[in-house]
Design an enzyme around this catalytic site. Structure first.
Site, PDB file in Angstrom:
ATOM      1  CG  ASN A 116     -25.663  11.951  -2.460  1.00 54.35           C
ATOM      2  OD1 ASN A 116     -24.690  11.366  -1.994  1.00 54.35           O
ATOM      3  ND2 ASN A 116     -25.566  13.087  -3.113  1.00 54.35           N
ATOM      4  CG  HIS A 159     -23.618  13.603  -8.236  1.00 53.50           C
ATOM      5  ND1 HIS A 159     -24.193  12.648  -7.451  1.00 53.50           N
ATOM      6  CD2 HIS A 159     -22.925  14.411  -7.389  1.00 53.50           C
ATOM      7  CE1 HIS A 159     -23.861  12.859  -6.195  1.00 53.50           C
ATOM      8  NE2 HIS A 159     -23.096  13.919  -6.131  1.00 53.50           N
TER       9      HIS A 159
HETATM   10  P1  NAD Z   1     -17.231  24.997  -2.832  1.00 55.46           P
HETATM   11  O1  NAD Z   1     -17.862  25.918  -1.892  1.00 55.46           O
HETATM   12  O2  NAD Z   1     -15.932  24.384  -2.507  1.00 55.46           O
HETATM   13  O3  NAD Z   1     -17.062  25.708  -4.242  1.00 55.46           O
HETATM   14  C1  NAD Z   1     -18.029  26.492  -4.850  1.00 55.46           C
HETATM   15  C2  NAD Z   1     -17.304  27.534  -5.681  1.00 55.46           C
HETATM   16  O4  NAD Z   1     -18.249  28.199  -6.498  1.00 55.46           O
HETATM   17  C3  NAD Z   1     -16.577  28.594  -4.875  1.00 55.46           C
HETATM   18  O5  NAD Z   1     -15.249  28.708  -5.302  1.00 55.46           O
HETATM   19  C4  NAD Z   1     -17.364  29.870  -5.165  1.00 55.46           C
HETATM   20  O6  NAD Z   1     -16.552  31.025  -5.151  1.00 55.46           O
HETATM   21  C5  NAD Z   1     -17.894  29.565  -6.535  1.00 55.46           C
HETATM   22  N1  NAD Z   1     -19.073  30.344  -6.867  1.00 55.46           N
HETATM   23  C6  NAD Z   1     -20.163  30.572  -6.109  1.00 55.46           C
HETATM   24  N2  NAD Z   1     -21.045  31.338  -6.776  1.00 55.46           N
HETATM   25  C7  NAD Z   1     -20.510  31.589  -7.981  1.00 55.46           C
HETATM   26  C8  NAD Z   1     -20.938  32.307  -9.122  1.00 55.46           C
HETATM   27  N3  NAD Z   1     -22.109  32.922  -9.111  1.00 55.46           N
HETATM   28  N4  NAD Z   1     -20.132  32.358 -10.184  1.00 55.46           N
HETATM   29  C9  NAD Z   1     -18.944  31.726 -10.180  1.00 55.46           C
HETATM   30  N5  NAD Z   1     -18.479  31.041  -9.131  1.00 55.46           N
HETATM   31  C10 NAD Z   1     -19.261  30.954  -8.043  1.00 55.46           C
HETATM   32  O7  NAD Z   1     -18.330  23.867  -3.118  1.00 55.46           O
HETATM   33  P2  NAD Z   1     -18.127  22.403  -3.683  1.00 55.46           P
HETATM   34  O8  NAD Z   1     -18.006  21.467  -2.542  1.00 55.46           O
HETATM   35  O9  NAD Z   1     -17.101  22.416  -4.727  1.00 55.46           O
HETATM   36  O10 NAD Z   1     -19.560  22.118  -4.332  1.00 55.46           O
HETATM   37  C11 NAD Z   1     -19.958  22.669  -5.543  1.00 55.46           C
HETATM   38  C12 NAD Z   1     -21.166  21.940  -6.067  1.00 55.46           C
HETATM   39  O11 NAD Z   1     -20.866  20.549  -6.189  1.00 55.46           O
HETATM   40  C13 NAD Z   1     -22.394  22.009  -5.187  1.00 55.46           C
HETATM   41  O12 NAD Z   1     -23.530  22.033  -5.989  1.00 55.46           O
HETATM   42  C14 NAD Z   1     -22.329  20.710  -4.408  1.00 55.46           C
HETATM   43  O13 NAD Z   1     -23.596  20.287  -3.954  1.00 55.46           O
HETATM   44  C15 NAD Z   1     -21.813  19.792  -5.450  1.00 55.46           C
HETATM   45  N6  NAD Z   1     -21.152  18.577  -4.951  1.00 55.46           N
HETATM   46  C16 NAD Z   1     -20.340  18.638  -3.870  1.00 55.46           C
HETATM   47  C17 NAD Z   1     -19.722  17.493  -3.420  1.00 55.46           C
HETATM   48  C18 NAD Z   1     -18.807  17.521  -2.244  1.00 55.46           C
HETATM   49  O14 NAD Z   1     -18.463  16.464  -1.729  1.00 55.46           O
HETATM   50  N7  NAD Z   1     -18.361  18.681  -1.809  1.00 55.46           N
HETATM   51  C19 NAD Z   1     -19.920  16.283  -4.097  1.00 55.46           C
HETATM   52  C20 NAD Z   1     -20.734  16.256  -5.231  1.00 55.46           C
HETATM   53  C21 NAD Z   1     -21.342  17.430  -5.641  1.00 55.46           C
END
Ligand code: NAD
Length: 727
Positions: A510, A460
Site C-alpha cells: 500500500n 495482510h
Molecule cells: P468488512 O466490513 O467487509 O467486514 C468486516 C466484518 O467484521 C463485518 O462482517 C463485521 O460484522 C465484522 N465485525 C466488526 N466488528 C466485529 C467484532 N467486534 N466482532 C466480530 N466481528 C466484527 O471489511 P473487510 O473489507 O473485510 O475488511 C476487514 C479488514 O481487512 C480491515 O481491517 C481492512 O482494513 C482489512 N483489509 C481489507 C481489504 C479490502 O480490500 N477490503 C484488503 C486488505 C485488508
C-alpha cells in the site's frame, strides 16, 4: 550422462526413459539434449529397433527447460542463442522425420511420447515432434506451454508445431496465455492424441509403435496437401483470425510485453512460409526475446524468486508451524475469503462475527465460490461438502479453543480491533499466534492491545482473497520468530506467495500503490487529460490506470486514509493537492465503482462507461499537455521510489520480495520484473537523471534516494548488490 536411458525389448521396441537423478521433476539441459539426440541416432540406425517409446521414469514427464540453459545461452549473445535454438530444432526435426525417405516419406521408425503426468514447456515441445502423444489419465497432470507467463514464448518448435496442428485461433490460448490443461482437456483441444489408464500407458504406446504405418509417421505439415486449420493470414477466414488476434493482444497488453509481440510475429510470419523456414523465424524471434532484458527480469521474479519465497527463503529456523485449526474474526469480505482459502487447503476454520447472520453469510461466501467451481467442472459435490464441513460459523468465542492461529479481519478501527484481540486471547491457549489483516494500521500499535505482543503479527491479504496470490506478512516491533514462521507456514499451506516486511505506515504494497493513485489525481488536478493519464499507465503494462484504481478501491477509502495520514503526520502532510480531488469527489457523492459513480461514469448495471464528464468543469484541461513519457515517468517513479525508500528504511529487507510483491500485489508492470528489476534495466544513472528532471519540475517527492544516487555514482545496480549482501 544418465538423464536418458534406452533399452530395447524382444519385440524390437526401444524405450527411452527420462529420469534426471538429482531432481524430483525432469528438466532439460544442453548435455541431456545432445545425449537424447545420440540415443535416437542409435535407435534409428539399429536394424533391430522397430520404433521408440519416449517416456519418463518419474510420475511426471517434464517441467521444462533447465533455466541455467537459458541463462548460459543469453550470456553468449544473440549468435549463441540463435545457433543453440537451431541446434534444438535440428534434433527435434530429426526425431520427427525418423529416418524416413524424404521423397517417398517411407521407411521411418515410429516414435511415441508416453506421458505419465505433467508435461510443460520443452516437456511438451519434445512430444509435439513425436508421431503420437499418449498421456496417462492423471487428473493432477498439467499439459501446456507456459513460457509466456515468464516473459518468453515456446522457442523449441512448440509455437510453430502447435499453430500448425490446431490453427492460430485454437492455439492462441495455449501460446498467448500459457493455458495449461488436464490430459483429457489437452486431448479435446487436439494437443495430444490419446488418454489411457495409467497402467496401460506403456502397453498402449508399444501397441501403437508395432501397428504404426508409414502414413502415421508423416506430420500433417509435411504433407503436400496441408492446409492450416482456420487458414493462413491471406485466407479469408485466416485473415479474420490474424487481424483479430493482433488487435486482441494489443488491446490486452498495450504492446508492453515483448514476448507477446514476438510470439505473434513468429506465428504470423511462420504461417506464410514452409515449415522449416517457420522454425527459423521462430528461432529469430525467440533470440530477440531472450536478448531483451525484460525476459531475464520476468523469469527472475515470476519464476525463480517467487518459488524461492514460497519455499521459505526468509523463514526463521524454527520447527514446523503448520496450522491445524484457524480462527477468523470478522466474516466480511476479507474474513470470509480467508476462511475459504484455509478450509479449501484442509484446515479447520472457526469463523466468528458479531451476529449469527453475518457469520453464516461469511460461510455462504465459500459456498458461492464452490458452486461456481462445480458449474465449471473444477469442483466435485464431495469436495464442496468437505470444505464447507471444515468451516464453523458462530458468534461464540469459546469455539476458538484449540486454535493455533487466529486472523482478525474486523473493521479497520483500532478500538474494535483491540476489543477483539482481548476477547480472542481470553479464549485461546497461550501458544496461539494472533494475526491482524489490517491494511493501514501499524502492527506495533495494534499489538499494544495484546498480552502476548511477541505472538502478534500482521498477515495482510489482498482482495479478492481467493484470487490474489500475494500475502504480506508484517513483523511488529515485538513479533518473535515463531510467529513469523507460523505466518509463513500458513501461507505455504494455502499455496500463496509470502513476503515478510517490517512495520511502518502502509507496510510495503500500500505504501507504493498509494503514491501511484495520488500521482494520477495530482495530474488530474493539474489539468492533464484523464485519458492521457490512464493510457500512459496501461502502455506501461499496469493492469489499471490510477484513476480507475481510485474508483475500484473507492473514494471513501481514499478520504479515510487521507484523514488518518494527515492526523498522524500533522504539518509534514504532503498530499493536499490530492485531497483537493478526493474531498471534492466525496462532496459530489461520487464514491467510486461501488457507488456506480466516481472519476468514471457507470451504467446502471455498473459497467464502466468512460471518464465522468463532470471532471472537466472542476479540473479544466490545460492547453499544453505533458508528453507521454513524462506522464509515464511520474506514474512509475511514484511507485518505484517508494519501493527504494522502503528498502532504505528497512521495511523491505530483500529486493526479491520487493519485486515479487509488487507484481503479485498490485500488478506493477510485470514485463519489468518489478520496481528493482526496472531500475536495473534502465540503470541507476538514467533513473537518477529522470528523478532530477522530475524534482526540478514537480518537487521533492521525486528526489532520488541516497541508495539510488550512490549506485549511479559507482555504476552499481540492485541485483548484483543484493547478491553480494546475501552472500
Ligand atoms: P468488512 O466490513 O467487509 O467486514 C468486516 C466484518 O467484521 C463485518 O462482517 C463485521 O460484522 C465484522 N465485525 C466488526 N466488528 C466485529 C467484532 N467486534 N466482532 C466480530 N466481528 C466484527 O471489511 P473487510 O473489507 O473485510 O475488511 C476487514 C479488514 O481487512 C480491515 O481491517 C481492512 O482494513 C482489512 N483489509 C481489507 C481489504 C479490502 O480490500 N477490503 C484488503 C486488505 C485488508
Amino acid at each position: 550422462m544418465t538423464d536418458f536411458t534406452m533399452t530395447t525389448d524382444a519385440d524390437g521396441v526401444a524405450t527411452i526413459t527420462w529420469d534426471v537423478a538429482s531432481k524430483s521433476m525432469n528438466v532439460m539441459s544442453t548435455a541431456a539434449f545432445a545425449h537424447l539426440s545420440g540415443l535416437f541416432d542409435a535407435a534409428f540406425a539399429d536394424p533391430a529397433v522397430k520404433g521408440v517409446i519416449l517416456t519418463s521414469g518419474k510420475k511426471d514427464f517434464a517441467g521444462g527447460m533447465d533455466l541455467n540453459v537459458i541463462a548460459q545461452m543469453r550470456a553468449g549473445g544473440a549468435a549463441v542463442i540463435f545457433d543453440g535454438v537451431m541446434g534444438m530444432h535440428k534434433i527435434l526435426r530429426k526425431i520427427e522425420l525418423a529416418g524416413m525417405d524424404p521423397k517417398t516419406k517411407k521407411g521411418g521408425k515410429p516414435v511415441v511420447a508416453a506421458l505419465p503426468g505433467t508435461a510443460l514447456g520443452i516437456g511438451l515441445e519434445l512430444p509435439l515432434s513425436c508421431h503420437r502423444i499418449i498421456a496417462a489419465d492423471n487428473p493432477k497432470a498439467k499439459i501446456g506451454l507456459p513460457e509466456i507467463m515468464v516473459g518468453i514464448f515456446p522457442g523449441a518448435g512448440g509455437t510453430t508445431r502447435l499453430v500448425r496442428k490446431l490453427g492460430a485461433m485454437m492455439a492462441a490460448p495455449f501460446l498467448l496465455e500459457g493455458k495449461l490443461s488436464s490430459p483429457k482437456d489437452a486431448k479435446s483441444a487436439g494437443i495430444i492424441d490419446e488418454v489411457v489408464a495409467p497402467e496401460y500407458l506403456l502397453a498402449r504406446a508399444k501397441e501403437w509403435v508395432l501397428a504404426a504405418k508409414d502414413a502415421d509417421l508423416v506430420k500433417v505439415w509435411d504433407d503436400k496437401a496441408y492446409k492450416m486449420p482456420g487458414g493462413t493470414p491471406y485466407h479469408p477466414a485466416g485473415f479474420m483470425t490474424f487481424v483479430g488476434a493482433n488487435a486482441m493482444v494489443m488491446g490486452k497488453t498495450m504492446g508492453a510485453f515483448p514476448a507477446a509481440k514476438a510470439l505473434l510475429g513468429a506465428v504470423y510470419e511462420g504461417a506464410l512460409v514452409p515449415f522449416d523456414v517457420a522454425l527459423k523465424i521462430e528461432a529469430r524471434h525467440f533470440t530477440g526475446v531472450l536478448m531483451n532484458p525484460s525476459s531475464t527480469a520476468m523469469i527472475r521474479s515470476l519464476f525463480i524468486n517467487k518459488e524461492v519465497l514460497e519455499k521459505g527463503a526468509n523463514r526463521p529456523k524454527v520447527p514446523d508451524q503448520s496450522v491445524r485449526k484457524l480462527g477468523v474474526i470478522g466474516a466480511g469480505m476479507m474474513g470470509a475469503g480467508i476462511a475459504y482459502v484455509a478450509a479449501n487447503a484442509g484446515i479447520d476454520v472457526v469463523l466468528i462475527d458479531s451476529t449469527d447472520e453475518a457469520a453464516a453469510r461469511g460461510r455462504a461466501h465459500s459456498e458461492g465460490i464452490l458452486d461456481k467451481g462445480i458449474k465449471r467442472g473444477k469442483v466435485t459435490a464431495d469436495k464442496k461438502a468437505e470444505v464447507l464441513a471444515r468451516i464453523t460459523a458462530t458468534t461464540d468465542y469459546a469455539a476458538l479453543s484449540g486454535c493455533d492461529l487466529v486472523v482478525e479481519a474486523v473493521f479497520e478501527d483500532t478500538k474494535v480491533k483491540a476489543e477483539v484481540t482481548a476477547k480472542v486471547e481470553a479464549a485461546v491457549g497461550p501458544d496461539c499466534i494472533f494475526a491482524t489483516n489490517t491494511s493501514t494500521l501499524p502492527i506495533s500499535g495494534l499489538a499494544k492491545a495484546s498480552i502476548r505482543a511477541e505472538q502478534f503479527i500482521g498477515i495482510h491479504f489482498f482482495s479478492p482473497v481467493d484470487k490474489m496470490n500475494l500475502v504480506e506478512i508484517i513483523r511488529g516491533k515485538a513479533t518473535d520468530e515463531r510467529a513469523v514462521a507460523k505466518a509463513l507456514d500458513f501461507v505455504r499451506q494455502i499455496r500463496k506467495t509470502p513476503i515478510v516486511v517490517n512495520d511502518a505506515r502502509f507496510f510495503y504494497a500500500n505504501r507504493c500503490i498509494i503514491p501511484y493513485l495520488n500521482e494520477g489525481m495530482r495530474m488530474l488536478a493539474e489539468g492533464v487529460y484523464p485519458s492521457l493519464i490512464e493510457n500512459a499507465a496501461k502502455l506501461l503494462g499496469m493492469p489499471l490506470g490510477p484513476l480507475q484504481l481510485v474508483d475500484e478501491t473507492s473514494i471513501e477509502l481514499g478520504v479515510k486514509i487521507a484523514k488518518a495520514t494527515k492526523a498522524a503526520m500533522g504539518a509534514d502532510y504532503p498530499d493536499s493537492a490530492v485531497d483537493e480531488v478526493l474531498f471534492w469527489m466525496a462532496g459530489q457523492g461520487r464514491m467510486g465503482k461501488k457507488a456506480n459513480a466516481g472519476l468514471y461514469a457507470y451504467s446502471e448495471k455498473g459497467e464502466r462507461l468512460g471518464i465522468w464528464d463532470g471532471l472537466a468543469a472542476q479540473f479544466p484541461e490545460t492547453v499544453a499537455q505533458p508528453d507521454l513519457e513524462t506522464v509515464q515517468h511520474r506514474l512509475l517513479m511514484a511507485q518505484v521510489l517508494e519501493a527504494v525508500r522502503a528498502l532504505e528504511d528497512g521495511v523491505l529487507t530483500d529486493i526479491r520480495e520487493g519485486d515479487v510483491g509488487a507484481i503479485l500485489g498490485w500488478g506493477f508492470a510485470p514485463w519489468s520484473g518489478g520496481p528493482f528489476g526496472w531500475l536495473d534495466i534502465i540503470g541507476a544513472a538514467k533513473a537518477t537523471a529522470i528523478c532530477d528532471t522530475l524534482t526540478a519540475a514537480l518537487g521533492a517527492r521525486f528526489a532520488a534516494p541516497a541508495m539510488l544516487r550512490d549506485m549511479a555514482a559507482t555504476g552499481g545496480s540492485f541485483y548484483p548488490a543484493f547478491k553480494a549482501q546475501a552472500a
